[in-house]
Design a protein around this motif. Structure first.
Motif, mmCIF file in Angstrom:
data_model
loop_
_atom_site.group_PDB
_atom_site.id
_atom_site.type_symbol
_atom_site.label_atom_id
_atom_site.label_comp_id
_atom_site.label_asym_id
_atom_site.label_seq_id
_atom_site.Cartn_x
_atom_site.Cartn_y
_atom_site.Cartn_z
ATOM 1 N N ILE A 218 0.858 -1.191 0.000
ATOM 2 C CA ILE A 218 0.000 0.000 0.000
ATOM 3 C C ILE A 218 0.895 1.243 0.000
ATOM 4 O O ILE A 218 1.813 1.349 0.798
ATOM 5 C CB ILE A 218 -0.960 -0.003 1.210
ATOM 6 C CG1 ILE A 218 -1.959 -1.142 1.058
ATOM 7 C CG2 ILE A 218 -1.667 1.344 1.355
ATOM 8 C CD1 ILE A 218 -2.917 -1.290 2.204
ATOM 9 N N GLY A 219 0.651 2.144 -0.908
ATOM 10 C CA GLY A 219 1.463 3.354 -1.020
ATOM 11 C C GLY A 219 2.668 3.189 -1.932
ATOM 12 O O GLY A 219 3.587 3.993 -1.906
ATOM 13 N N THR A 220 2.669 2.148 -2.761
ATOM 14 C CA THR A 220 3.813 1.893 -3.641
ATOM 15 C C THR A 220 3.418 2.003 -5.120
ATOM 16 O O THR A 220 3.857 1.211 -5.938
ATOM 17 C CB THR A 220 4.414 0.502 -3.354
ATOM 18 O OG1 THR A 220 3.382 -0.471 -3.535
ATOM 19 C CG2 THR A 220 4.991 0.410 -1.977
ATOM 20 N N LYS A 221 2.599 2.975 -5.433
ATOM 21 C CA LYS A 221 2.055 3.138 -6.784
ATOM 22 C C LYS A 221 3.151 3.152 -7.857
ATOM 23 O O LYS A 221 3.012 2.516 -8.901
ATOM 24 C CB LYS A 221 1.239 4.429 -6.836
ATOM 25 C CG LYS A 221 0.506 4.662 -8.128
ATOM 26 C CD LYS A 221 -0.335 5.924 -8.017
ATOM 27 C CE LYS A 221 -1.128 6.185 -9.263
ATOM 28 N NZ LYS A 221 -1.967 7.374 -9.120
ATOM 29 N N ASN A 222 4.234 3.848 -7.611
ATOM 30 C CA ASN A 222 5.286 3.942 -8.624
ATOM 31 C C ASN A 222 5.935 2.596 -8.912
ATOM 32 O O ASN A 222 6.350 2.326 -10.042
ATOM 33 C CB ASN A 222 6.347 4.958 -8.201
ATOM 34 C CG ASN A 222 5.816 6.367 -8.217
ATOM 35 O OD1 ASN A 222 4.920 6.688 -8.980
ATOM 36 N ND2 ASN A 222 6.353 7.220 -7.368
ATOM 37 N N VAL A 223 6.030 1.731 -7.914
ATOM 38 C CA VAL A 223 6.620 0.406 -8.116
ATOM 39 C C VAL A 223 5.753 -0.417 -9.059
ATOM 40 O O VAL A 223 6.253 -1.083 -9.965
ATOM 41 C CB VAL A 223 6.794 -0.325 -6.763
ATOM 42 C CG1 VAL A 223 7.183 -1.765 -6.969
ATOM 43 C CG2 VAL A 223 7.806 0.394 -5.912
ATOM 44 N N TRP A 224 4.427 -0.366 -8.871
ATOM 45 C CA TRP A 224 3.536 -1.132 -9.740
ATOM 46 C C TRP A 224 3.612 -0.620 -11.171
ATOM 47 O O TRP A 224 3.555 -1.405 -12.122
ATOM 48 C CB TRP A 224 2.102 -1.089 -9.222
ATOM 49 C CG TRP A 224 1.990 -1.713 -7.865
ATOM 50 C CD1 TRP A 224 1.678 -1.075 -6.708
ATOM 51 C CD2 TRP A 224 2.240 -3.077 -7.511
ATOM 52 N NE1 TRP A 224 1.704 -1.965 -5.648
ATOM 53 C CE2 TRP A 224 2.054 -3.200 -6.116
ATOM 54 C CE3 TRP A 224 2.605 -4.211 -8.232
ATOM 55 C CZ2 TRP A 224 2.203 -4.404 -5.445
ATOM 56 C CZ3 TRP A 224 2.760 -5.412 -7.558
ATOM 57 C CH2 TRP A 224 2.558 -5.497 -6.188
ATOM 58 N N LYS A 225 3.750 0.695 -11.334
ATOM 59 C CA LYS A 225 3.906 1.256 -12.680
ATOM 60 C C LYS A 225 5.187 0.734 -13.332
ATOM 61 O O LYS A 225 5.199 0.405 -14.516
ATOM 62 C CB LYS A 225 3.932 2.787 -12.623
ATOM 63 C CG LYS A 225 2.594 3.416 -12.355
ATOM 64 C CD LYS A 225 2.722 4.926 -12.324
ATOM 65 C CE LYS A 225 1.405 5.604 -12.040
ATOM 66 N NZ LYS A 225 1.548 7.058 -12.010
ATOM 67 N N LEU A 226 6.263 0.646 -12.558
ATOM 68 C CA LEU A 226 7.523 0.124 -13.078
ATOM 69 C C LEU A 226 7.369 -1.331 -13.505
ATOM 70 O O LEU A 226 7.790 -1.718 -14.593
ATOM 71 C CB LEU A 226 8.629 0.244 -12.015
ATOM 72 C CG LEU A 226 9.949 -0.435 -12.352
ATOM 73 C CD1 LEU A 226 10.629 0.258 -13.517
ATOM 74 C CD2 LEU A 226 10.848 -0.476 -11.145
ATOM 75 N N PHE A 227 6.757 -2.160 -12.669
ATOM 76 C CA PHE A 227 6.548 -3.574 -13.004
ATOM 77 C C PHE A 227 5.730 -3.713 -14.289
ATOM 78 O O PHE A 227 6.002 -4.584 -15.117
ATOM 79 C CB PHE A 227 5.855 -4.314 -11.869
ATOM 80 C CG PHE A 227 6.702 -4.494 -10.633
ATOM 81 C CD1 PHE A 227 8.085 -4.490 -10.676
ATOM 82 C CD2 PHE A 227 6.091 -4.677 -9.404
ATOM 83 C CE1 PHE A 227 8.846 -4.657 -9.533
ATOM 84 C CE2 PHE A 227 6.840 -4.856 -8.257
ATOM 85 C CZ PHE A 227 8.233 -4.849 -8.323
ATOM 86 N N GLN A 228 4.746 -2.835 -14.463
ATOM 87 C CA GLN A 228 3.926 -2.872 -15.670
ATOM 88 C C GLN A 228 4.750 -2.461 -16.886
ATOM 89 O O GLN A 228 4.704 -3.106 -17.929
ATOM 90 C CB GLN A 228 2.707 -1.960 -15.491
ATOM 91 C CG GLN A 228 1.664 -2.086 -16.582
ATOM 92 C CD GLN A 228 1.913 -1.167 -17.755
ATOM 93 O OE1 GLN A 228 2.445 -0.068 -17.587
ATOM 94 N NE2 GLN A 228 1.570 -1.606 -18.925
ATOM 95 N N ARG A 229 5.566 -1.436 -16.746
ATOM 96 C CA ARG A 229 6.363 -0.934 -17.881
ATOM 97 C C ARG A 229 7.423 -1.927 -18.343
ATOM 98 O O ARG A 229 7.752 -1.970 -19.520
ATOM 99 C CB ARG A 229 7.027 0.396 -17.513
ATOM 100 C CG ARG A 229 6.034 1.529 -17.494
ATOM 101 C CD ARG A 229 6.698 2.866 -17.251
ATOM 102 N NE ARG A 229 5.691 3.900 -17.135
ATOM 103 C CZ ARG A 229 5.739 4.879 -16.262
ATOM 104 N NH1 ARG A 229 6.751 4.983 -15.412
ATOM 105 N NH2 ARG A 229 4.785 5.773 -16.215
#
Length: 81
Positions: free
Chosen positions: A64-75
């Motif tokens: 929770i609060g790690t939005k940028n990490v999930w974006k990186l994993f998606q990219r």
């Protein structure tokens, strides 16, 4: 195979008491624990994770609060949208 290492929770708490902010709770883990496709290990500043606050009543999860990490994993193609 269950990936929750519950026998380590007391050790996490000892480290949190020694190095963490006592205004926040330890967060042990969340998500799929039976044969997950991926295993992510998060070490984030507890104070930035809203679920660590003593007043939080929802699920306590390290992501929770790690939005940028999930974006990186998606990219990088690990996760889809």
């Amino acid at each position: 195979m269950n990936l929750q290492l519950t026998h380590l929770h007391s050790e996490f708490d000892k480290l949190h008491e020694l190095h963490g902010d006592t205004n926040f709770n330890s967060i042990y883990g969340a998500g799929c624990t039976e044969n997950p496709k991926y295993v992510f290990v998060f070490m984030n500043p507890t104070a930035k994770n809203i679920s660590s606050h003593k007043s939080w009543t929802g699920i306590q999860a390290p992501w929770i609060g790690t939005k940028n990490v999930w974006k990186l994993f998606q990219r990088v193609g690990m996760l889809n949208e």
